[in-house]
Every structure is written in C-alpha cells, then in structure tokens.
Design an enzyme around this catalytic site. Structure first.
Site, PDB file in Angstrom:
ATOM      1  N   HIS A  30      13.076  -1.991  -0.900  1.00  0.00           N
ATOM      2  CA  HIS A  30      12.255  -1.475  -2.008  1.00  0.00           C
ATOM      3  C   HIS A  30      12.976  -0.297  -2.681  1.00  0.00           C
ATOM      4  CE1 HIS A  30       8.968   0.307  -4.266  1.00  0.00           C
ATOM      5  NE2 HIS A  30       8.363  -0.861  -4.154  1.00  0.00           N
TER       6      HIS A  30
ATOM      7  N   GLU B 124      11.762  -6.355  -9.392  1.00  0.00           N
ATOM      8  CA  GLU B 124      10.981  -5.161  -9.715  1.00  0.00           C
ATOM      9  C   GLU B 124      11.835  -4.211 -10.564  1.00  0.00           C
ATOM     10  OE1 GLU B 124       7.416  -4.549  -6.898  1.00  0.00           O
ATOM     11  OE2 GLU B 124       9.079  -3.344  -6.187  1.00  0.00           O
TER      12      GLU B 124
ATOM     13  N   TRP C  41       0.818  -1.229   0.000  1.00  0.00           N
ATOM     14  CA  TRP C  41       0.000   0.000   0.000  1.00  0.00           C
ATOM     15  C   TRP C  41       0.847   1.273   0.000  1.00  0.00           C
ATOM     16  CZ3 TRP C  41      -4.642  -0.771   3.919  1.00  0.00           C
ATOM     17  CH2 TRP C  41      -5.488  -1.777   3.409  1.00  0.00           C
TER      18      TRP C  41
HETATM   19  P1  PGA Z   1       3.265  -0.887  -8.867  1.00  0.00           P
HETATM   20  O1  PGA Z   1       4.293  -0.969  -7.634  1.00  0.00           O
HETATM   21  O2  PGA Z   1       2.472  -2.179  -8.863  1.00  0.00           O
HETATM   22  O3  PGA Z   1       2.402   0.306  -8.562  1.00  0.00           O
HETATM   23  O4  PGA Z   1       4.073  -0.740 -10.086  1.00  0.00           O
HETATM   24  C1  PGA Z   1       4.954  -2.131  -7.292  1.00  0.00           C
HETATM   25  C2  PGA Z   1       5.879  -1.838  -6.134  1.00  0.00           C
HETATM   26  O5  PGA Z   1       6.359  -0.693  -6.028  1.00  0.00           O
HETATM   27  O6  PGA Z   1       6.136  -2.723  -5.308  1.00  0.00           O
END
Ligand code: PGA
Length: 272
Positions: free
Chosen positions: A115, A185, A29
C-alpha cells in the site's frame, strides 16, 4: 502518455465478460478504529447489509491486525477477512512483525501488499514488496498488490506502473498466480491525499488497460488472464458502480468509506 484507444477498450471488455468472478469489494480500515468495541459496530452493520447479497458480491474487510482474531470468530455470510500487511518470513526473530502463516491461522484469506501509505511512511521498497508478495502467495493467501503513481508522476504513469510491476512480479511463483489481485490506486486520488482530486472511471480504465498489458508482458497471457484487477481511490456509494461499468475492473479497494457502514453497504449494493 499511455492512453489507449477504443479498440483496446472493446477487447478488454470481451476478456472481462469471459471471466466468472463476482465483484470483490475490499474495505481497508487502515489504523482505525481505536478500540475493538468500536470495531464491532461497523462490522455488525456491514455483516447485516452484506448477508442478503452473498453470492452476488464478495466483501473482504481488512481491520487492524489486532482485531482479526476476535472478528474472524464471528460467522459472516458473504464476507472474507484480510490483513493490511504481512512480513516475508513465516517465523523467527523479527520483532513486531506478523507472518502470512499467522494471518492464515487467524482466518485471513487476503493480504494487502505494498500500500502507498507503507511506502510513504515506512519506506517500503519494491524489493520488500516483492518478498512480501512471494511469502503471501507461498502461504496460499491472496495478495492484493497495490500499484499507482504519485501526483508528480502522473504524466509518466505508464512508465511508473511498468517499473513497479516489473520489479515486484519478478520471479513470483507462477503456479500461485491464480490468486493474485492487483489494485490500481493513484496516490493523488486517495481520499486522504492533499491533492484532493478524483480519478474518473475513464482515467482508471486507461491505467487498468496499461496494467493488463504489462501483466501480459511480465507473466505471459495465460497467467495474466487470471489476475483480478481492482480500483481504489476515494470510492464511495455514488461513484462505485461507475468504476466497474467503465473502469474495466472487477472490484474496488475502499479506504475511508469502509468505516462508514452505511456508505460501505451502499457501495456493495450498487455492485450486486
Ligand atoms: P480511500 O483509500 O478510499 O480513502 O481513498 C483507499 C486506500 O487507501 O486503499
């Protein structure tokens, strides 16, 4: 580039088939919503949508830490809780920080570690991420370690992923590896990125296969095989299944779409 061929693809598929994990969908979130009252609405809707799929898919929500205690108190079938960050010590004079022990006591199972937004806005280094990862593992929680390249690093993504994983996984306690989750990611593919591009399942697969190779190099085959791999970056209801079918992952890390209960349930449904 690091692209791998069909042979590696089919052998990866075989590895995946031998695992018995159910898909994991994690909702990050981020710093939303602004009040606990507003948080109850998406949570209640998601809870309702997930409950009939308990056992077929695991859903973990990672709200802002402030909301964890009241939210985890509500029973939610098929759902787990996670935090978006944790400090590397369990207690002491560390103003503003929250320890893995506190998160565990608050009902968390997962903690997102490293992250890209924390690297970008808070200057988190690989060494800081490594220490956080160890602390989370030592507490018996499951870290979701984020790795991925920036847009300008995309042409040397293999090198970047190897650098990140080699540093962060150095000296991590092997006996806890079974709990490790790694999320690929690509920073340029996040829904909030200025580039506004999407990483297709086939792109994700190349990176995932490379990550698997590095995990074997760093941890050894026995331990690497326990690591669960997720994809994150602009995942929504319409593309979620593709990442599991063709991206070589066992789950998804969802940002923006996780705050829209309807969209998030669509993602969960498509995997169960
Ligand atoms: P997003 O974000 O699904 O909005 O691209 C993923 C994340 O930042 O973990």
């Amino acid at each position: 580039m690091y692209l791998v061929g069909a042979k590696a693809h089919s052998s990866y598929k075989n590895t995946r088939m031998s695992k018995k994990n159910i898909p994991l969908v994690v909702g990050n979130w981020k710093m939303n919503p602004q009040t606990l009252e507003e948080a109850y609405t998406p949570f209640s809707r998601v809870r309702k949508g997930v409950s009939p799929r308990a056992g077929a898919v695991e859903v973990a929500l990672c709200p802002p830490a402030l909301y964890l205690v009241p939210l985890t108190a509500v029973k939610a079938k098929g759902m787990s809780w996670g935090a978006q960050d944790a400090f590397w010590k369990s207690e002491g004079a560390y103003t503003g920080e929250i320890s893995p022990a506190m998160l565990k006591a608050a009902g968390c199972k997962y903690v997102i570690v490293g992250h890209s937004e924390r690297k970008r806005y808070l200057g988190e280094t690989h060494e800081v991420i490594r220490q956080k990862l160890i602390a989370v593992l030592e507490e018996g929680l499951t870290p979701i370690l984020c790795v991925g390249e920036e847009e300008e690093e995309h042409d040397r993504v293999g090198q970047i992923l190897r650098q990140q994983l080699t540093h962060i996984l150095k000296d991590i306690p092997k006996k806890r590896i079974k709990k490790l989750v790694v999320a690929y990611e690509p920073v340029w593919a996040l829904s909030t990125s200025e580039e506004g591009k999407q990483s297709l399942p086939s792109d994700a697969l190349s990176a995932i296969l490379f990550i698997k190779k590095v995990l074997i190099d760093v941890l050894g085959e026995k331990y690497a095989s326990h690591v669960r791999l997720l994809y994150g970056g602009s995942v929504e209801g319409s593309n979620a299944e593709g990442y599991l079918e063709h991206g070589g992952v066992e789950g998804l890390l969802v940002g923006g779409a996780s705050l829209d209960a309807q969209e998030f349930i669509k993602i969960v449904k498509s995997l169960s």
